[in-house]
Design an enzyme around this catalytic site. Structure first.
Site, mmCIF file in Angstrom:
data_model
loop_
_atom_site.group_PDB
_atom_site.id
_atom_site.type_symbol
_atom_site.label_atom_id
_atom_site.label_comp_id
_atom_site.label_asym_id
_atom_site.label_seq_id
_atom_site.Cartn_x
_atom_site.Cartn_y
_atom_site.Cartn_z
ATOM 1 C CG ASN A 198 36.894 53.648 34.386
ATOM 2 O OD1 ASN A 198 35.897 53.489 33.709
ATOM 3 N ND2 ASN A 198 37.362 52.700 35.193
ATOM 4 C CE LYS A 230 36.988 48.327 42.584
ATOM 5 N NZ LYS A 230 38.249 49.080 42.652
ATOM 6 C CD1 TRP A 272 39.741 43.133 40.306
ATOM 7 C CD2 TRP A 272 41.895 43.488 40.722
ATOM 8 N NE1 TRP A 272 39.872 43.328 41.664
ATOM 9 C CE2 TRP A 272 41.195 43.549 41.949
ATOM 10 C CE3 TRP A 272 43.283 43.668 40.740
ATOM 11 C CZ2 TRP A 272 41.814 43.790 43.174
ATOM 12 C CZ3 TRP A 272 43.902 43.901 41.966
ATOM 13 C CH2 TRP A 272 43.178 43.965 43.161
ATOM 14 N N GLY A 289 38.069 48.658 46.421
ATOM 15 C CA GLY A 289 39.111 49.539 46.915
ATOM 16 C C GLY A 289 40.224 49.721 45.908
ATOM 17 C CB SER A 334 43.078 55.016 35.912
ATOM 18 O OG SER A 334 41.670 55.168 35.825
ATOM 19 C CE LYS A 373 37.129 52.349 40.992
ATOM 20 N NZ LYS A 373 38.311 52.044 40.166
ATOM 21 C CG ASP A 429 39.647 52.793 43.891
ATOM 22 O OD1 ASP A 429 40.822 52.879 43.474
ATOM 23 O OD2 ASP A 429 38.892 51.862 43.587
ATOM 24 C CD GLU A 454 32.998 46.991 34.374
ATOM 25 O OE1 GLU A 454 31.925 47.415 33.899
ATOM 26 O OE2 GLU A 454 33.212 45.794 34.643
#
Length: 320
Positions: free
Chosen positions: A251, A102, A11, A132, A249, A187, A239, A269
């Site tokens: 996660n 996050k 990111w 987001g 993703s 999220k 999100d 995370e």
């Protein structure tokens, strides 16, 4: 605007690439011995994108901090406090800190802006968050999305949205810093639960997971003093596609591989965030069944299938 992006993972590198593309003077700063920094420094590219020559790459933290009007931080959330012990050695007056990660600090239960607030006077060094949906793999292809910038400082928030908005990312002004941070962190926990459902072959339950997950996180946001409707915005529900369904993703992938007994090598995370949110739920007396189920599986050795079955076979109650 002179921007220094601290952290050059997936990111962080995308943010540097994006802000250069939108006309800012960008420096990407990483740890000298970090593999992702070495790769960017030597090849000016990683698995997701290539840096143009206009982006400066450095491992000199003091230089990165001193040159910047805006300091964007994109690192693992649980390392923010120790990282800021280094950053706060330099004069940060008049600079804007933007957190592009996050999470919730496990040891204290603090939101990440609160962690930074332990080191700076936010009247002199305002803090904002950038949250987001979105993945570098989409942005580099020119696929647009919407994101949120939030802060307790209205002027700073408006300035950042004005400077950073483009055809690729439309930014909205956040109106609830508590909700924006808790929603964005939570999220990832829901994403791990979604991956576990995928791993068990229960993908069709992800619709119910989305509906109930948003409700429980709304309850937590309200208990912490935020606006419960933030959970239905871009920071959380907005999100979900990128976190509960995307093959990119981390996660979701972590949850799926956990069920299959495969070790996931990248940062997820939501793992530590599940622990932090579980503790907040206990402290504030908020019922967080999905967070609780993920926490039990990851930290107490509970059986995945049994925990998820109990989650969806709870006592009869009204939906709202």
């Amino acid at each position: 605007m002179k921007v220094s992006v601290l952290g050059c993972g997936r990111w962080g590198s995308c943010i540097a690439w994006y802000l250069d593309k939108t006309g800012h003077e960008v420096l990407s700063c990483g740890l000298p011995d970090a593999p992702e920094f070495i790769q960017l420094k030597t090849t000016r590219k990683n698995d997701y994108l290539s840096f143009p020559e206009s982006i400066e790459v450095s491992d000199d933290l003091e230089y990165a901090v001193n040159r910047a009007e805006v300091i964007i931080i994109s690192i693992s959330s649980q390392y923010l406090r120790s990282y800021f012990e280094d950053i706060s050695k330099y004069n940060l007056d008049g600079k804007i800190i933007v957190l592009c990660m996050k999470g919730v600090e496990v040891t204290t239960g603090k939101r990440l802006s609160q962690v930074v607030g332990d080191f700076v006077d936010t009247s002199k060094t305002p803090v904002a968050v950038w949250v987001g949906p979105g993945h570098p793999q989409d942005y580099v292809k020119g696929i647009p999305n919407c994101m949120v910038i939030d802060s307790d400082n209205q002027e700073v928030k408006e300035k950042l949205v004005s400077e950073f908005t483009s055809e690729l990312i439309r930014f909205y002004l956040g109106t609830d810093l508590i909700g924006s941070e808790i929603g964005a962190a939570a999220k990832n926990v829901i994403g791990i639960a979604a991956g576990m459902l995928d791993g068990l072959g229960y993908t069709s339950l992800k619709g119910a997971l989305m509906a109930r997950g948003t409700r429980e996180i709304a309850r937590l946001i309200k208990a912490l003093g935020g606006n419960e409707f933030s959970a239905y915005g871009l920071c959380h529900l907005g999100d979900y596609e990128a976190t509960l369904f995307s093959p990119w993703s981390h996660n979701r992938k972590y949850g799926e591989q956990f069920v299959k007994g495969v070790k996931f090598e990248k940062l997820a995370e939501g793992v530590m965030t599940s622990k932090a949110l579980y503790k907040l739920g206990q402290e504030y007396g908020v019922d967080l069944p999905i967070v609780h189920a993920v926490y039990e599986v990851l930290f107490e050795g509970s059986d995945v299938e049994e925990s998820l079955r109990k989650l969806f076979l709870r006592s009869v109650k009204e939906e709202f």
